[in-house]
Design a protein around this motif. Structure first.
Motif, PDB file in Angstrom:
ATOM      1  N   ARG A   1      31.402  43.936  37.408  1.00 19.88           N
ATOM      2  CA  ARG A   1      31.694  45.089  36.394  1.00 19.88           C
ATOM      3  C   ARG A   1      33.217  45.271  36.123  1.00 19.88           C
ATOM      4  O   ARG A   1      34.127  45.003  37.107  1.00 19.88           O
ATOM      5  CB  ARG A   1      30.989  46.162  36.770  1.00 19.88           C
TER       6      ARG A   1
ATOM      7  N   ASN B   1      35.727  46.416  38.801  1.00 21.04           N
ATOM      8  CA  ASN B   1      35.915  45.337  39.836  1.00 21.04           C
ATOM      9  C   ASN B   1      36.779  44.310  39.101  1.00 21.04           C
ATOM     10  O   ASN B   1      36.722  43.246  39.964  1.00 21.04           O
ATOM     11  CB  ASN B   1      34.702  45.233  40.487  1.00 21.04           C
TER      12      ASN B   1
ATOM     13  N   ASP C   1      37.028  43.716  44.987  1.00 23.21           N
ATOM     14  CA  ASP C   1      35.811  44.692  45.539  1.00 23.21           C
ATOM     15  C   ASP C   1      34.792  43.747  46.189  1.00 23.21           C
ATOM     16  O   ASP C   1      33.590  43.766  45.456  1.00 23.21           O
ATOM     17  CB  ASP C   1      35.446  45.615  44.418  1.00 23.21           C
TER      18      ASP C   1
HETATM   19 MG   LIG Z   1      34.953  48.907  43.095  1.00 23.95          MG
END
Ligand SMILES: [Mg+2]
Ligand SMILES: Nc1ncnc2c1ncn2[C@@H]1O[C@H](COP(=O)(O)OP(=O)(O)OP(=O)(O)O)[C@@H](O)[C@H]1O
Length: 317
Positions: free
Chosen positions: A196, A199, A225
């Motif tokens: 997403r 990230n 991430d």
């Molecule tokens: Mg994150």
């Protein structure tokens, strides 16, 4: 800033420079004569140039990137019951992330498994995927938190509540970057599970060129991430908590028969979390890729990268 201002001083002589970086090479261009501070006129000129530098920096300030976390500042997240979950600290050329993996909602990897994953992907030099800084870069503290030193440092997207990307060209660059990262991750045997915009970070072209020690005419997008990642063959049914992440756009991204999160699920997230809610009308070709990803018609990230929409030159409109 397109350049950095500097001065050189030797004895009573001073000269101002604009330092620029292009294609990995740093260049210092004089922006003043060689000034002599042992004369009144020379000292006035030094003050004059100092004010000129201040004027240039002030004029640039409104268009400077807004960083959500200042250098050295710690941004901390807590669990629902108030215990430590994670923190991110920005250093000049890396990020320090501390995370209590045992408290991570929906997390699958423990410390050892996370280290093994970073090592597995570290063998491939991929500009589009976050990586450990240097050979160390990861440690386990006495209190059970994992400390990661990560690079590259980039700019978070959609900072001021605005869209993450503003043009189809930028979206294409971002999707290409994320898919390139997913190729590495998937081929190493892992799924990301949390694709997403928060990230994904952006490296402006100049920074990307320096990082790659090569020329780069467009921005580079990096998938970060990895703490929610899992082995690609993980047998967990992710339809229910805790393995279902609250950020997923529904359960249709999971394998319909088993509820497993597969490599195709990451591709569904690219379609549903990145190629969605756009501030512009997406071309037919872009919509075709989105539909192919969302309906699992493209078996791998590598196959997705072959799509005609992604073959257009970087930064094409
Ligand atoms: Mg994150
Ligand atoms: N390498 C980086 N460069 C720039 N910003 C970064 C970088 N790594 C992390 N950040 C910033 O810190 C935020 C949190 O980092 P990250 O996503 O790794 O941690 P997190 O604890 O999982 O956060 P979240 O729960 O919000 O996803 C990112 O959304 C981004 O704004």
């Amino acid at each position: 800033m397109p350049c950095m201002f500097a001065y050189a001083a030797a004895g009573s002589r001073v000269q101002f420079f604009a330092v620029t970086s292009r294609d990995g090479a740093v260049e210092a261009t004089p922006v003043s004569d060689c000034l002599h501070i042992d004369t009144p006129l020379g000292r006035i000129k030094v003050v004059h140039h100092t004010l000129k530098v201040l004027q240039a920096v002030a004029a640039y300030a409104p268009s400077a990137p807004h960083l959500p976390i200042a250098l050295g500042q710690v941004s901390t997240a807590l669990t629902l019951n108030g215990s430590f979950l994670s923190s991110v600290t920005v250093f000049p050329d890396f990020i320090r992330k501390r995370v209590n993996l045992s408290q991570l909602q929906g997390g699958v990897l423990d410390h050892r498994a996370l280290v093994a994953m970073y090592r597995a992907i570290g063998h491939v030099r991929c500009l589009n995927l976050v990586r450990l800084r240097g050979d160390g870069g990861v440690s386990l503290q006495d209190d059970g938190t994992t400390v990661l030193h990560l690079e590259p440092l980039g700019l978070p997207l959609g900072l001021t509540g605005g869209p993450a990307v503003e043009s189809e060209g930028s979206l294409r660059d971002a999707v290409r970057g994320v898919l390139t990262a997913l190729v590495v991750l998937h081929e190493a045997g892992y799924v990301h599970r949390d694709v997403r915009w928060p990230n994904v970070i952006r490296l402006p072209a100049v920074a990307a060129a320096a990082a790659a020690a090569a020329s780069s005419s467009s921005d580079v997008y990096v998938l970060i991430d990895l703490e929610h990642a899992a082995p690609a063959d993980c047998p967990l049914d992710c339809r229910r908590p805790p393995y279902r992440l609250p950020t997923w756009p529904g359960s249709r991204i999971l394998d319909p028969a088993t509820g497993r999160f597969t490599c195709e699920s990451d591709l569904c997230l690219v379609a549903e979390a990145l190629i969605a809610h756009l501030p512009f009308t997406l071309s037919d070709s872009g919509q075709h890729l989105r539909e192919q990803l969302a309906t699992r018609k493209l078996p791998t990230a590598r196959a997705a990268l072959e799509h005609a929409w992604l073959q257009l030159a970087a930064a094409s409109p």
